[in-house]
Design an enzyme around this catalytic site. Structure first.
Site, PDB file in Angstrom:
ATOM      1  N   ASP A 196      41.730  30.142  46.439  1.00  0.00           N
ATOM      2  CA  ASP A 196      41.976  31.574  46.649  1.00  0.00           C
ATOM      3  C   ASP A 196      40.836  32.385  47.256  1.00  0.00           C
ATOM      4  O   ASP A 196      41.069  33.474  47.750  1.00  0.00           O
ATOM      5  CB  ASP A 196      42.416  32.219  45.326  1.00  0.00           C
ATOM      6  CG  ASP A 196      43.546  33.216  45.544  1.00  0.00           C
ATOM      7  OD1 ASP A 196      44.052  33.292  46.679  1.00  0.00           O
ATOM      8  OD2 ASP A 196      43.924  33.916  44.595  1.00  0.00           O
ATOM      9  N   HIS A 246      36.965  35.993  42.496  1.00  0.00           N
ATOM     10  CA  HIS A 246      37.289  36.351  43.889  1.00  0.00           C
ATOM     11  C   HIS A 246      38.064  37.667  43.989  1.00  0.00           C
ATOM     12  O   HIS A 246      38.323  38.139  45.100  1.00  0.00           O
ATOM     13  CB  HIS A 246      38.048  35.205  44.576  1.00  0.00           C
ATOM     14  CG  HIS A 246      39.310  34.832  43.867  1.00  0.00           C
ATOM     15  ND1 HIS A 246      39.331  33.872  42.873  1.00  0.00           N
ATOM     16  CD2 HIS A 246      40.580  35.293  43.971  1.00  0.00           C
ATOM     17  CE1 HIS A 246      40.587  33.760  42.425  1.00  0.00           C
ATOM     18  NE2 HIS A 246      41.350  34.610  43.062  1.00  0.00           N
TER      19      HIS A 246
END
Length: 979
Positions: free
Chosen positions: A112, A381
């Site tokens: 991701d 993230h």
């Protein structure tokens, strides 16, 4: 301290995922599951899991049906995180898994993060991983790799370590990590039988949005055809007949029984008709998949140390905005990381040198752990990237602030304890959040304790806020210390006192600040204000130049514009034309009118637009420092400025080592509040002939060359790169280096130019952004700091690594006050101690990256650790305070510098003798969970190395000396003699 948002997520989602998945795995021997991030798992394990569920987890891990991949606290971002913080959050997660289950992750699932850094393969190899999996790379590059079956390769992430730390890397195909969502025979989504999770309460009727059709006799064959067709399409993009078919997506499996019962039917049906379909399918973990590919024994292509940044998903979707989004959060996260680094070494020394100390070590470790957890979690993230909603950002900020307060309290109490403060009548207040004291009344003596967290001697300035210009500063022996005081930029009523400090590695010094007592006053800076200049009219007048000088540079300003004009490097006598201006990119906020900028994306409408028509200049000059204050106004009559630059040039008196200080031009910017849909940059234009090539770093670990690339669309945004710590431009003779204390987007849009994005404020009508509150309405004022170094390549090479770390790890300043009537002299013995303690010092090409007491209870003997878990005899009671985690990093690449790029021999016993007597050293994997002598990673065949099956790790000598090669990171457990 986990906040309400995490509780909400736990309640609605994570608790249900782990609870129902474990229940379902137990029911069917063929079922499997992979778990990635430890933060939610640990919360479930500590707060929700029953004893039975815990037993089941142990069993499933042993059977290989539940597998932890990556195993860090979070799946960290790769673009804007610092290497130290990536290692911290991995170590935090791995330590928990090893202590609790004796489990060590060996595969990654980095699906991701928005772009992939070349640091990651090196770190994952060092952590003992056998293969690495990524997904988000440029759409056009992925299509090309897919067509040519090049989605798998052996990645040698570091140019210096190359084959020694390579890792097999799998890039996911165009479907990425989610199950394909279209079903040709239905308008409902595919293979998500539990639909999408809703927060924080489930729907009353149990019908979640987007639930797939349940599998029935009527549609079973149609489901199977759809799945097989997709498997075959993907098989054509890879070299082996093994297809990784991810099942699930974000926030799936909160109702695992629905998921598994439907998929079981499908898997059985396909396998019963495998002759007809031409495929067989099975539940698998990442380990199963890579094992299958590895056993094919193919020869793989090598990819060198180039990264996959920036990342674009479509022609107008360059994910380069998040390099700067939520600059304040980025700044606080890095300050927290730096304070944690200081607190860890400070506590480690205290435990070793003061075994009789009165501080409760278990409580101290909890204080450190609260900050470890906060710094780890914000590396997510959707954390430090600034791509979260405001309430999640507030959670990160609260957790960081709480952890920082804990560590500051701990450091203050250690000083209090060491100095036996009660006897000496000293009263330390806790440490103030800014790096300055509360301006006290003029009759109070202020004590400043300054700790140097680096393992080198430093000479630098610390700033303290004081209430009067008339001040004197003394060291522990009563000697006068050079200092300068001047009116504060921040407030009318206070003054900034700059104190010149010289401190050896991992040591602290104590300074007293007294109201003026005659002789030894701090130098008072004097101010000259130049009148506001209208930039439009400046061109008509003859240039009026005036210089600001120290022994390294002459900076010339033009009085007609109040802007910088040039910088001369006095060592080479090279003059570079040098101008700086603020500009803004105007961006679209209406999705009907074209591409938008948001937390993630940067999509400028046009070229950047200059923002100020008039500039005011003030020069504060002094014997130690000259500060040039520039205020930028939108027009000639406006009262308020949105932009300011404070440029500081230091002069170091005789007898001090001022090389680094003299060479840095420090700039602090003040930017904001911005108008909507503006992205603010500082553009520096020079006369260097750079051919539009920029260099930026990956995670403060290695540099990447960034030639300017022309694209059909979105060229400006696709030429933005993350600067985590360092960026530079250069020509044949001269280099301009930028060092940052937080991440920024950076670009070179013209020859001799470098621009840094400092701030963004956006609003758009994209439904997804509105629903998730992701419009980045950031109305803050940001105050980032950048150090500039200008000089020959040789000189900048010897300076920039140490300078970058000096900016990252500025000294920690703590305050105490003595009231007027109570001023005992310090006892001689204390003076001697604090000044003449044995410092810990490494050579300038090494960095002491970690010196901490991790506090894990696990045995470093693997067989023993597994046995004690198996027998249910994991160690309870106190953490292990005798085990110190030490990491040493070589800062230079092979061939970067004739002297500094050499291997370094370190005698660990002698390095650490200031802490105590070292009795044993064990070399470990990066996160500490493997003994390097037993770590055998898979060796994948390449044309370069067609043979050998396993990597064997670095040689370790029997005594206490180790040789650190260029760019190596070596990790050790060090045991000291118990006092």
């Amino acid at each position: 301290m986990q906040s309400k948002i995490n509780q909400e997520s736990m309640h609605a989602y994570a608790a249900n995922v782990y609870t129902t998945v474990i229940e379902e795995l137990v029911k069917g021997k063929q079922r499997k599951f992979i778990a990635v991030e430890q933060e939610f798992f640990r919360l479930w394990w500590d707060m929700v899991a029953t004893d039975t569920q815990k037993q089941q987890v142990h069993q499933l891990l042993q059977e290989g049906r539940l597998e932890f991949v990556i195993g860090g606290q979070v799946m960290h971002d790769e673009a804007v995180t610092l290497i130290d913080d990536q290692i911290l959050q991995l170590t935090e997660g791995h330590g928990f898994l090893y202590e609790t289950f004796g489990f060590r992750p060996q595969f990654s699932w980095h699906v991701d993060p928005f772009g992939a850094s070349a640091t990651t393969p090196t770190l994952f190899a060092l952590a003992g991983f056998n293969a690495h999996l990524i997904s988000r790379i440029d759409y056009d590059l992925k299509a090309d790799m897919q067509k040519n079956k090049k989605l798998q390769f052996v990645w040698q992430g570091s140019p210096s370590l190359s084959a020694r730390q390579e890792i097999f890397t799998h890039v996911m195909d165009q479907y990425s990590y989610c199950t394909p969502s279209q079903l040709p025979f239905s308008n409902r989504s595919g293979f998500f039988w539990n639909g999408f999770a809703t927060f924080p309460d489930p729907p009353k009727d149990g019908v979640y949005p987007n639930m797939s059709l349940p599998v029935t006799d009527a549609n079973l064959h149609l489901y199977a055809q759809t799945m097989v067709a997709n498997i075959k399409q993907r098989a054509a993009w890879f070299r082996t007949g093994d297809v990784l078919w991810p099942w699930g997506c974000d926030k799936q499996f909160f109702n695992a029984s629905v998921q598994y019962s439907n998929m079981d039917l499908l898997v059985d049906y396909i396998n019963k008709h495998s002759a007809e379909f031409g495929v067989t399918v099975q539940y698998a973990t990442v380990s199963d998949y890579f094992q299958a590919v590895y056993s094919r024994n193919l020869t793989w292509e090598i990819r060198d140390s180039q990264d996959f940044l920036p990342y674009s998903t479509e022609p107008f979707q360059a994910w380069t905005g998040f390099y700067t989004s939520r600059s304040t959060l980025k700044g606080v996260a890095r300050r927290a990381s730096s304070l944690l680094y200081a607190g860890e070494s400070f506590f480690t020394q205290y435990v070793q040198k003061h075994p009789e100390g009165s501080i409760c070590k278990c409580k101290a470790l909890k204080q450190l752990q609260s900050l470890r957890w906060a710094v780890s979690e914000v590396q997510h993230h959707d954390g430090i990237t600034g791509t979260e909603s405001p309430k999640v950002k507030d959670m990160y900020m609260n957790n960081l602030m709480y952890g920082m307060l804990n560590v500051k309290k701990l450091m203050a109490s250690i000083i209090f304890d060491i100095n036996n403060a009660k006897k000496n009548g000293e009263v330390y207040s806790s440490v103030y959040t800014k790096d300055s004291g509360e301006p006290g009344a003029a009759d109070v003596d202020l004590y400043v304790v300054v700790y140097n967290p680096l393992a080198w001697n430093i000479t630098t300035f610390v700033t303290v806020s004081v209430s009067s210009e008339a001040m004197s500063v003394y060291d522990e022996l009563g000697r006068s210390v050079p200092a300068q005081v001047q009116s504060s930029v921040e407030s009318q009523s206070t003054y900034d006192l700059y104190i010149l400090v010289e401190i050896s590695g991992l040591s602290y010094r104590k300074y007293s600040i007294k109201p003026l007592d005659g002789q030894q006053a701090a130098f008072v800076g004097s101010s000259v204000k130049y009148k506001r200049r209208d930039l439009a009219r400046a061109g008509q007048q003859r240039q009026q130049l005036f210089p600001v000088v120290n022994s390294c540079y002459q900076i010339v300003f033009d009085q007609n514009t109040n802007l910088m004009h040039s910088i001369t490097d006095r060592e080479t006598n090279q003059t570079v034309q040098f101008t700086q201006e603020f500009l803004e990119y105007h961006v679209n906020g209406d999705t009907k009118k074209g591409p938008i900028s948001d937390n993630y994306l940067f999509a400028p409408n046009t070229s950047a637009v200059p923002v100020s028509k008039a500039v005011v200049l003030e020069v504060m000059s002094g014997s130690l420092m000259t500060e040039i204050r520039q205020y930028f106004y939108s027009n000639n009559t406006s009262q308020d400025y949105i932009y300011a630059v404070y440029t500081r040039l230091y002069s170091v008196p005789e007898g001090y080592d001022g090389k680094l200080l003299c060479r840095r031009i420090e700039q602090e910017y003040s930017v904001g509040p911005l108008e909507f849909n503006r992205e603010a940059i500082l553009r520096t234009s020079t006369s260097l002939n750079t051919k539009q090539v920029l260099y930026t770093d990956n995670n403060g670990y290695q540099m990447q060359k960034r030639p300017f690339k022309a694209y059909v669309n979105n060229t400006v945004a696709r030429n933005y790169y993350p600067m985590v710590q360092t960026a530079y431009i250069e020509d044949d003779s001269t280099r301009l280096m930028l060092l940052a204390e937080r991440a920024h987007g950076v670009s070179s849009q013209g020859n001799g130019q470098v621009e840094v994005m400092l701030h963004r404020r956006l609003w758009n009508n994209l439904e997804w952004d509105l629903n998730n509150n992701l419009t980045l309405n950031d109305s803050s004022v940001v105050r980032p700091v950048i150090w500039l170094i200008l000089g020959s390549k040789g000189v900048t090479n010897t300076l920039y690594r140490t300078s970058g770390l000096a900016l990252e790890h500025r000294p920690v300043v703590m305050f105490g006050a003595l009231s007027g009537e109570d001023k005992p002299k310090l006892p001689r013995q204390l003076q001697q101690n604090s000044v003449h303690d044995l410092p810990v010092t490494v050579p300038p090409n090494l960095h002491l990256q970690t010196l901490s007491i991790p506090g894990w209870r696990y045995s470093s003997n693997h067989a023993e650790q597994v046995h004690s878990i198996h027998m249910g005899e994991q160690k309870q009671g106190d953490p292990d305070f005798s085990r110190v985690l030490l990491r040493i990093r070589h800062l230079y690449e092979v061939g970067e510098d004739p002297v500094l790029s050499q291997p370094v021999v370190v005698d660990l016993k002698s390095l650490l003798k200031g802490l105590g007597s070292v009795v044993a050293v064990e070399e470990r994997s990066l996160t500490g969970t493997w003994d390097v002598n037993t770590l055998e990673r898979w060796k994948w065949k390449t044309a370069q190395y067609p043979g050998k099956r396993f990597f064997n790790s670095t040689e370790t000598s029997e005594d206490f000396t180790v040789t650190v090669q260029p760019k190596e990171i070596r990790t050790f457990f060090v045991y000291f003699q118990v006092q």
